[in-house]
Enzyme design. Sequence first.
Site, mmCIF file in Angstrom:
data_model
loop_
_atom_site.group_PDB
_atom_site.id
_atom_site.type_symbol
_atom_site.label_atom_id
_atom_site.label_comp_id
_atom_site.label_asym_id
_atom_site.label_seq_id
_atom_site.Cartn_x
_atom_site.Cartn_y
_atom_site.Cartn_z
ATOM 1 N N ARG A 175 -8.826 -13.863 -32.327
ATOM 2 C CA ARG A 175 -8.659 -12.655 -31.511
ATOM 3 C C ARG A 175 -9.472 -11.546 -32.173
ATOM 4 O O ARG A 175 -10.021 -11.746 -33.249
ATOM 5 C CB ARG A 175 -7.188 -12.280 -31.394
ATOM 6 C CG ARG A 175 -6.514 -12.085 -32.744
ATOM 7 C CD ARG A 175 -5.060 -11.658 -32.606
ATOM 8 N NE ARG A 175 -4.425 -11.594 -33.904
ATOM 9 C CZ ARG A 175 -3.192 -11.149 -34.110
ATOM 10 N NH1 ARG A 175 -2.465 -10.728 -33.096
ATOM 11 N NH2 ARG A 175 -2.680 -11.117 -35.310
ATOM 12 N N GLU B 13 -4.507 -3.412 -32.640
ATOM 13 C CA GLU B 13 -4.966 -3.311 -34.038
ATOM 14 C C GLU B 13 -6.488 -3.348 -34.169
ATOM 15 O O GLU B 13 -7.054 -4.300 -34.722
ATOM 16 C CB GLU B 13 -4.320 -4.412 -34.872
ATOM 17 C CG GLU B 13 -2.829 -4.231 -35.006
ATOM 18 C CD GLU B 13 -2.187 -5.177 -36.015
ATOM 19 O OE1 GLU B 13 -2.770 -6.228 -36.336
ATOM 20 O OE2 GLU B 13 -1.080 -4.853 -36.497
ATOM 21 N N CYS C 70 -24.487 -7.485 -34.214
ATOM 22 C CA CYS C 70 -25.409 -8.078 -33.237
ATOM 23 C C CYS C 70 -26.573 -7.130 -32.972
ATOM 24 O O CYS C 70 -26.530 -5.958 -33.351
ATOM 25 C CB CYS C 70 -24.651 -8.385 -31.946
ATOM 26 S SG CYS C 70 -24.302 -6.918 -30.967
ATOM 27 N N CYS D 217 -25.584 -3.815 -31.499
ATOM 28 C CA CYS D 217 -24.977 -2.881 -32.458
ATOM 29 C C CYS D 217 -26.044 -2.295 -33.379
ATOM 30 O O CYS D 217 -25.991 -1.113 -33.737
ATOM 31 C CB CYS D 217 -23.888 -3.582 -33.274
ATOM 32 S SG CYS D 217 -22.397 -3.871 -32.297
ATOM 33 N N GLU E 131 5.416 -2.152 -34.293
ATOM 34 C CA GLU E 131 5.792 -3.530 -34.639
ATOM 35 C C GLU E 131 6.473 -3.548 -35.993
ATOM 36 O O GLU E 131 6.079 -2.794 -36.896
ATOM 37 C CB GLU E 131 4.551 -4.429 -34.747
ATOM 38 C CG GLU E 131 3.794 -4.672 -33.477
ATOM 39 C CD GLU E 131 2.574 -5.570 -33.715
ATOM 40 O OE1 GLU E 131 2.553 -6.311 -34.708
ATOM 41 O OE2 GLU E 131 1.647 -5.490 -32.903
HETATM 42 C C1 GAL Z 1 0.324 -7.818 -36.038
HETATM 43 C C2 GAL Z 1 -0.251 -8.093 -34.660
HETATM 44 C C3 GAL Z 1 0.716 -8.898 -33.818
HETATM 45 C C4 GAL Z 1 1.252 -10.066 -34.583
HETATM 46 C C5 GAL Z 1 1.892 -9.569 -35.854
HETATM 47 C C6 GAL Z 1 2.507 -10.637 -36.694
HETATM 48 O O1 GAL Z 1 -0.651 -7.475 -36.954
HETATM 49 O O2 GAL Z 1 -0.551 -6.892 -33.995
HETATM 50 O O3 GAL Z 1 0.046 -9.328 -32.640
HETATM 51 O O4 GAL Z 1 0.219 -10.943 -34.871
HETATM 52 O O5 GAL Z 1 0.912 -8.931 -36.629
HETATM 53 O O6 GAL Z 1 3.066 -10.090 -37.872
#
Ligand code: GAL
Length: 670
Positions: free
Chosen positions: A110, A149, A156, A159, A304
């Site tokens: 990703r 994130e 490239c 860029c 998160e």
């Molecule tokens: C973050 C990310 C999430 C998930 C998480 C796991 O860095 O944004 O998608 O991967 O870590 O801890």
Amino acid sequence: MKLDHILHGGDYNPEQWLDRPDILEKDITYMKEAGINTVTLGVFSWAVLEPSEGEYNFQWLEDIINRLYENGISTILATPSGARPKWMADKYPEVLRVRQDRQRNLFGGRHNHCYTSPVYREKVAMIDEHLAKRFANHPAILMWHISNEFGGDCHCPLCQEAFRQWLKDKYETIDRLNQCWCTTFWSHIYQSFDQIESPSLVGESAVHGLNLDWKRFVSEKTAEFVRHEIAALRQGGAKQPTTVNLMYDFEGLNYDKLAECVDVISWDSYPVWHKGADIVPALDNGLQHDYMRSLKNQPYLLMESCPSGTNWHGISKLKRPGLLTAASLQAIAHGSDSVLYFQIRQSRGSSEKFHGAVIDHYGGDDTRVFREVKYIGESLKKLSEVAGSEVCAKAAIIYDTENRWAMEDSQGPRNDGLHYHENLMKMYTALKRQGINVDIISESKSLEKYSLVLAPMLYMFRENMEERIEAYVRKGGCFVLGHWSGITDEWDRCYLGGTPYGLMDVFGLRRSETDALYEYEHNSLIPEGGSMFQNEYSCSTICDLLQVKDAQVLMKYGKEFYAGIPAVTKKLYGQGQAYYIGTDAQQEFYDVLCEKLVHELGIERAVSGDIPKDVEVCTRSLGQTEYVFVQNYRNSDMDIRGMELNGELLYGKSKETLHAYETIVLKQKK
Ligand code: GAL
């Protein structure tokens, strides 16, 4: 964004369970039970949202948003640009990222994309605009989460071209660029902008000005990409606030640039707990919270956090009972208006199948983790009046990403580790032990509102830093400058004529030489008669040898050929005071310094007595009301009668004992 309650919930990926409507239905029941009122949807959903080019499939998303909303759960809707579908990478390889060794990545992972690629920008804008058209007027949508994130760079050809243009705009002539980058060194002079390439380990990596400008360019390009996404959402009619989720101690981007683009800051917090005293990661995490809040100096979101163990730390320990509550309430204490987790339901396969979640593979609500999440839901309800309140700080620490880029790339006295983060943490810990709030600000921010500013290792001065420090002290501020400071300008060119540059009069000294110590070596700091210090302290890492003109010497070195040479000084300048600390001292030195300065400067403390070392105190305020958070990071009971706590208990039961990992919140008039 002014909230009247605290958001509780987190990332939810129903697209992984579309073949299991029974599970999706059960999840809603569980969420309600746990007091979850918010989910983040769509973070990595592009392949389901647009299964083939131009064919949009949003019905499942609308259905789930509706079902959640009917049950009192709002949505933070993400744009899906954090990972792209396979069809796109196959048809338009330019969307994939090129590494510094000039190899293009294959599809996979990703965050693997080029921020410059016109095709990628077009595809992102199209899906963002479609999402906005479909959901902008949906009452469930609280805000927009832009991508995920942000980080990394792409080398490239597109860029490279954009970088050259950026440099042309910045320098106008190639001579000016050569001067700023000091390219005469090792015969690296450029004749034209067309010759310039991004830094590479298989090419140019030794021109520090180039390295710095590349990082600045990448930060600005990323910010431009964020603005591009927001413009597409607005084009589709979205009126809600926007956010980007930032990362712990991330130095890949200058976050000031991203903060300018969005309405609300959010971040993802994953501390490593239970590896010694938990107050250590608690303070480390606290500093990040303060940094995130200070980016916009307003309430922010914890986007998160992990309900139990992660699956990517070296050792992913379970959180001991009570610790998740403590970590969640710590976010609120530092100014967050949310406690959000990654993730609500644990995925079944792939690389995060063992990452902690509110609902695990077992799939029930009768788990230890679920019960604690539910307890947090109840706690946040009790604290809902805290939402939207502010954090006021009279002390600040300067932490500047560009300074860090320069210092870590500088090839100076210690290439085996400058211990910058540790030094920063010592100053922060010392201030927090006084129970006061601390802002963490970049060099771009104004100093005027603070009574006390500390600057650990401010190696690179930019944005006329020296003039602003001089004015701050002259007008009555108290400034503490750490070792290895004021050495280079914004291109990492060394200042001529003595350092700390522009401040030798303010501090009454000149740094004549700098020694580096091996890991196992220490020097000592010996107090001078009449100074504020009584004890001897040890110091390590780096020792600036100070040639004092008219400062008061507070401490001298105790060992080596420079025994007796000044190491710590103070000078009264204008209406204020300027302290210089020429070395990396042991924690207790900073504790004494901060205790004395906080007292002398009259910085108000929320508690008057002694704060035990495993306790963290933070305050938030709303008008004349002050909320005092007191948290125990010890896994055992603690007697807190020595803290002289005032006010009524808004949360928690006792002002005398704090149980293991317990938090109390007091409400008092300022
Ligand atoms: C973050 C990310 C999430 C998930 C998480 C796991 O860095 O944004 O998608 O991967 O870590 O801890």
